[in-house]
Motif scaffolding. Sequence first.
Motif, PDB file in Angstrom:
ATOM      1  N   VAL A  61       9.669  37.156  23.970  1.00  0.00           N
ATOM      2  CA  VAL A  61       9.919  38.282  24.649  1.00  0.00           C
ATOM      3  C   VAL A  61      11.059  38.927  24.447  1.00  0.00           C
ATOM      4  O   VAL A  61      12.327  37.946  24.273  1.00  0.00           O
ATOM      5  N   VAL A  62      11.301  40.008  23.986  1.00  0.00           N
ATOM      6  CA  VAL A  62      12.503  40.729  23.846  1.00  0.00           C
ATOM      7  C   VAL A  62      12.447  42.011  24.768  1.00  0.00           C
ATOM      8  O   VAL A  62      11.756  42.541  24.884  1.00  0.00           O
ATOM      9  N   GLN A  63      13.966  42.494  25.012  1.00  0.00           N
ATOM     10  CA  GLN A  63      13.811  43.873  25.893  1.00  0.00           C
ATOM     11  C   GLN A  63      13.791  45.131  25.097  1.00  0.00           C
ATOM     12  O   GLN A  63      13.299  46.057  25.236  1.00  0.00           O
ATOM     13  N   ASP A  64      14.246  44.910  23.477  1.00  0.00           N
ATOM     14  CA  ASP A  64      14.374  46.172  22.623  1.00  0.00           C
ATOM     15  C   ASP A  64      13.864  45.664  21.524  1.00  0.00           C
ATOM     16  O   ASP A  64      14.591  45.238  20.613  1.00  0.00           O
ATOM     17  N   PRO A  65      12.297  45.817  21.430  1.00  0.00           N
ATOM     18  CA  PRO A  65      11.669  45.293  20.013  1.00  0.00           C
ATOM     19  C   PRO A  65      12.476  46.200  18.912  1.00  0.00           C
ATOM     20  O   PRO A  65      12.416  45.837  17.942  1.00  0.00           O
ATOM     21  N   ASP A  66      12.856  47.366  19.292  1.00  0.00           N
ATOM     22  CA  ASP A  66      13.040  48.262  18.055  1.00  0.00           C
ATOM     23  C   ASP A  66      14.656  47.938  17.280  1.00  0.00           C
ATOM     24  O   ASP A  66      14.634  47.787  16.250  1.00  0.00           O
ATOM     25  N   ALA A  67      15.363  47.550  18.365  1.00  0.00           N
ATOM     26  CA  ALA A  67      16.655  47.054  17.784  1.00  0.00           C
ATOM     27  C   ALA A  67      16.690  45.759  17.470  1.00  0.00           C
ATOM     28  O   ALA A  67      17.262  45.366  16.202  1.00  0.00           O
ATOM     29  N   LEU A  75      16.915  16.364  11.012  1.00  0.00           N
ATOM     30  CA  LEU A  75      16.051  15.462  11.806  1.00  0.00           C
ATOM     31  C   LEU A  75      15.542  16.358  12.943  1.00  0.00           C
ATOM     32  O   LEU A  75      14.245  16.282  13.287  1.00  0.00           O
ATOM     33  N   HIS A  76      16.263  17.107  13.461  1.00  0.00           N
ATOM     34  CA  HIS A  76      16.025  17.805  14.788  1.00  0.00           C
ATOM     35  C   HIS A  76      17.089  18.642  15.225  1.00  0.00           C
ATOM     36  O   HIS A  76      17.972  18.679  15.079  1.00  0.00           O
ATOM     37  N   ALA A  77      16.463  19.963  15.344  1.00  0.00           N
ATOM     38  CA  ALA A  77      17.400  21.049  15.878  1.00  0.00           C
ATOM     39  C   ALA A  77      16.795  21.758  16.872  1.00  0.00           C
ATOM     40  O   ALA A  77      15.576  21.648  17.053  1.00  0.00           O
ATOM     41  N   GLU A  78      17.482  22.467  17.782  1.00  0.00           N
ATOM     42  CA  GLU A  78      17.050  23.299  18.920  1.00  0.00           C
ATOM     43  C   GLU A  78      17.662  24.749  19.135  1.00  0.00           C
ATOM     44  O   GLU A  78      19.033  24.684  18.837  1.00  0.00           O
ATOM     45  N   LEU A  79      16.746  25.620  18.737  1.00  0.00           N
ATOM     46  CA  LEU A  79      17.579  27.049  18.757  1.00  0.00           C
ATOM     47  C   LEU A  79      16.727  27.672  19.939  1.00  0.00           C
ATOM     48  O   LEU A  79      15.719  27.666  20.369  1.00  0.00           O
ATOM     49  N   SER A  80      17.750  28.588  20.791  1.00  0.00           N
ATOM     50  CA  SER A  80      17.245  29.285  21.844  1.00  0.00           C
ATOM     51  C   SER A  80      17.280  30.685  21.617  1.00  0.00           C
ATOM     52  O   SER A  80      18.146  31.398  20.938  1.00  0.00           O
ATOM     53  N   TYR A  81      16.369  31.454  22.525  1.00  0.00           N
ATOM     54  CA  TYR A  81      16.533  32.670  22.690  1.00  0.00           C
ATOM     55  C   TYR A  81      16.141  32.926  24.210  1.00  0.00           C
ATOM     56  O   TYR A  81      14.985  32.527  24.698  1.00  0.00           O
ATOM     57  N   GLY A  82      16.816  33.831  24.813  1.00  0.00           N
ATOM     58  CA  GLY A  82      16.775  33.782  26.224  1.00  0.00           C
ATOM     59  C   GLY A  82      16.629  32.647  26.903  1.00  0.00           C
ATOM     60  O   GLY A  82      17.213  31.886  26.754  1.00  0.00           O
ATOM     61  N   ASN A  83      15.635  32.401  27.683  1.00  0.00           N
ATOM     62  CA  ASN A  83      15.461  30.995  28.386  1.00  0.00           C
ATOM     63  C   ASN A  83      14.390  30.043  27.434  1.00  0.00           C
ATOM     64  O   ASN A  83      13.962  29.096  28.374  1.00  0.00           O
TER      65      ASN A  83
END
Length: 138
Positions: free
Chosen positions: A84-90, A47-55
């Motif tokens: 936004v990610v710090q290391d796009p290659d990784a 029904l609803h999910a929340e996934l985070s990445y950074g802030n």
Amino acid sequence: MADTATGAPTLFPTLLYRDAKAAIRQLTEGFGFTRDALYESEDGTVLHAELSYGNGTVMLGSKGHGGVYGEAMRDAGPAGVYVVVQDPDAHHKRAEQAGVEILTPPTDQEYGSRDYTARDAEGNLWTFGTYTPGATLS
């Protein structure tokens, strides 16, 4: 941009999936998101999910479970989300190893960012890069 009173983001992309459980697996395993919340119906429909990445947080759910929002989004096409990610290659390497479809490999952009774009299992585009909207690039 963050809420100046709490530091919390004020913008949350919201996506509906035919197979929300598979989307959650792909976003956590392939892209490194953290599952923060999951609400399911008695039959297991997300029904609803929340996934985070950074802030940042993306909210998602299952297509076809009704309601005004679900009905309005019933025929919605793919969306694009930038993270936004710090290391796009990784980050790219992790996604590639998880079998995610990569549309463009990590690439240096003219405006100073480095990013790559992938497609999730239901056609949404995810771009991961060093560009931070509102910040000055060096």
